[in-house]
Design an enzyme around this catalytic site. Sequence first.
Site, PDB file in Angstrom:
ATOM      1  N   SER A 104       4.792  -1.327  -1.651  1.00 45.10           N
ATOM      2  CA  SER A 104       6.249  -1.762  -1.161  1.00 45.10           C
ATOM      3  C   SER A 104       7.054  -1.051  -1.849  1.00 45.10           C
ATOM      4  CB  SER A 104       6.429  -3.346  -1.425  1.00 45.10           C
ATOM      5  OG  SER A 104       5.598  -4.253  -0.846  1.00 45.10           O
ATOM      6  N   HIS A 151       6.855  -1.324   4.692  1.00 41.82           N
ATOM      7  CA  HIS A 151       5.471  -0.670   4.766  1.00 41.82           C
ATOM      8  C   HIS A 151       5.610   0.221   6.254  1.00 41.82           C
ATOM      9  CE1 HIS A 151       3.476  -2.940   1.575  1.00 41.82           C
ATOM     10  NE2 HIS A 151       4.373  -3.555   1.713  1.00 41.82           N
ATOM     11  N   HIS A 188      -1.783  -6.944   4.336  1.00 43.02           N
ATOM     12  CA  HIS A 188      -1.954  -7.766   3.234  1.00 43.02           C
ATOM     13  C   HIS A 188      -2.572  -9.141   3.905  1.00 43.02           C
ATOM     14  CE1 HIS A 188       1.515  -5.393   2.060  1.00 43.02           C
ATOM     15  NE2 HIS A 188       1.150  -5.680   0.669  1.00 43.02           N
ATOM     16  N   TYR A 213      -1.763 -12.165   3.268  1.00 41.47           N
ATOM     17  CA  TYR A 213      -0.781 -13.018   3.573  1.00 41.47           C
ATOM     18  C   TYR A 213      -0.432 -12.993   5.137  1.00 41.47           C
ATOM     19  CZ  TYR A 213       2.638  -9.762   2.234  1.00 41.47           C
ATOM     20  OH  TYR A 213       3.307  -8.711   1.902  1.00 41.47           O
ATOM     21  N   GLU A 214      -0.521 -11.724   5.791  1.00 36.22           N
ATOM     22  CA  GLU A 214      -0.072 -11.382   7.243  1.00 36.22           C
ATOM     23  C   GLU A 214      -1.039 -12.140   8.034  1.00 36.22           C
ATOM     24  OE1 GLU A 214       1.316  -7.163   7.808  1.00 36.22           O
ATOM     25  OE2 GLU A 214       0.484  -6.912   5.817  1.00 36.22           O
ATOM     26  N   ALA A 221       3.835  -3.173  -5.960  1.00 40.15           N
ATOM     27  CA  ALA A 221       5.086  -3.744  -6.644  1.00 40.15           C
ATOM     28  C   ALA A 221       4.328  -5.164  -7.044  1.00 40.15           C
ATOM     29  CB  ALA A 221       6.098  -4.258  -5.609  1.00 40.15           C
ATOM     30  N   MET A 223       0.067  -9.386  -4.651  1.00 39.35           N
ATOM     31  CA  MET A 223      -0.523  -9.842  -3.466  1.00 39.35           C
ATOM     32  C   MET A 223      -1.322  -8.933  -2.866  1.00 39.35           C
ATOM     33  SD  MET A 223       2.702 -12.063  -1.801  1.00 39.35           S
ATOM     34  CE  MET A 223       3.724 -13.013  -2.936  1.00 39.35           C
ATOM     35  N   SER A 224      -1.856  -7.968  -3.490  1.00 37.27           N
ATOM     36  CA  SER A 224      -2.590  -6.846  -2.904  1.00 37.27           C
ATOM     37  C   SER A 224      -3.749  -6.218  -3.898  1.00 37.27           C
ATOM     38  CB  SER A 224      -1.753  -5.649  -2.342  1.00 37.27           C
ATOM     39  OG  SER A 224      -1.174  -4.950  -3.526  1.00 37.27           O
ATOM     40  N   ASN A 246       9.878  -7.538 -10.451  1.00 33.87           N
ATOM     41  CA  ASN A 246      10.749  -8.365 -10.925  1.00 33.87           C
ATOM     42  C   ASN A 246      10.176  -9.095 -12.029  1.00 33.87           C
ATOM     43  OD1 ASN A 246       8.866  -8.810  -8.596  1.00 33.87           O
ATOM     44  ND2 ASN A 246       9.074 -10.877  -9.635  1.00 33.87           N
ATOM     45  N   HIS A 267      12.416 -10.930  -1.528  1.00 28.15           N
ATOM     46  CA  HIS A 267      11.704 -10.053  -1.371  1.00 28.15           C
ATOM     47  C   HIS A 267      12.456  -8.531  -1.347  1.00 28.15           C
ATOM     48  CE1 HIS A 267       8.710  -7.067   0.567  1.00 28.15           C
ATOM     49  NE2 HIS A 267       9.683  -6.765   1.250  1.00 28.15           N
TER      50      HIS A 267
HETATM   51  N1  HPA Z   1       4.594 -12.376  -7.247  1.00 26.21           N
HETATM   52  C1  HPA Z   1       3.806 -12.046  -6.516  1.00 26.21           C
HETATM   53  N2  HPA Z   1       3.811 -10.709  -5.857  1.00 26.21           N
HETATM   54  C2  HPA Z   1       4.679  -9.897  -6.258  1.00 26.21           C
HETATM   55  C3  HPA Z   1       5.633 -10.179  -7.034  1.00 26.21           C
HETATM   56  C4  HPA Z   1       5.621 -11.678  -7.760  1.00 26.21           C
HETATM   57  O1  HPA Z   1       6.411 -11.989  -8.656  1.00 26.21           O
HETATM   58  N3  HPA Z   1       6.439  -9.296  -7.149  1.00 26.21           N
HETATM   59  C5  HPA Z   1       6.042  -8.607  -6.484  1.00 26.21           C
HETATM   60  N4  HPA Z   1       4.926  -8.850  -5.721  1.00 26.21           N
END
Ligand code: HPA
Length: 288
Positions: free
Chosen positions: A31, A62, A84, A86-87, A114, A219-220, A243, A255
Amino acid sequence: MSYFDEVSEAAHFVRAKLGSLKPRLGIVLGSGLGAAADAVHDRVIVPYDDIPHFPKSTVEGHSGLLVAGTLGGTPVLVMQGRVHFYEGYSLKEVTFPMRVMGALGVRAVILTNAAGGIIDGYKIGQLVLIADHINMMGWNPLVGPNDPRFAFGRPNSGLRFFDMSEAYSKRLRQVATQAAELEGQTLEEGVYLAVSGPSFETPAEIRAFRTMGATLVGMSTVPETIVARHMGIEVLGLSCVTNLASGLSATPLNHSEVFEAGKLVERKLAELLERIAMWIAALVEAEA
Ligand code: HPA
């Protein structure tokens, strides 16, 4: 058509576009981290949409391009964007591009992502070397019959059960650390914990993950690492802390924050990847 045949067909399609280029290193850009693809020389760009059976990304940020060429003199295959779990894709679909890289003869991959920072002291935009992972996605991409053809002739690969005690190559981590030092950066090592998403975590989940030993959450990456190791491909993982994880910051997560933080380090990451690519070539070519 079997999954293996689909991978072969996709690999055949990509190979035809590459001419004499034989990629030895694969790079997946997460990302907001796509800029490193711009540093690739003699670029051949293949949109995912054109490749048979290839999954198409649905997430903003992406871009969905395969970029082949040389980086730091090394023949590379860069994925600008990934799909991903989650998609709604299965982990077989999520890891399809990794299989194609294996079929094309890639020997090492650099997986970037990320991630949320779980431990105190991480700064936004910091790059962290993944030393190990914890799979909390609730699934494994290798569930189902094992297809030993995915060894592609490499020893000790394509096995039903296989070792994950050094999922993230120690020697590649050393290469990355030294490359960073030359750029005046220090790379800390962390433990990446993968969740399915798409919801961010609750503060209680983050406290639990911290107790488990995780320092990063995302998440990857984990499915790709597992599949790469199944094929005997060496893995280097790099997280960009975009973050502070849930409960560690006063503001709610979103996001665009993740995406913007990625943009801040894109350049730094691109320079680092170029230097790492240059050194990895020497390692993998020596064995070819
Ligand atoms: N949690 C899950 N996935 C992420 C995060 C997060 O805080 N930041 C970037 N991808």
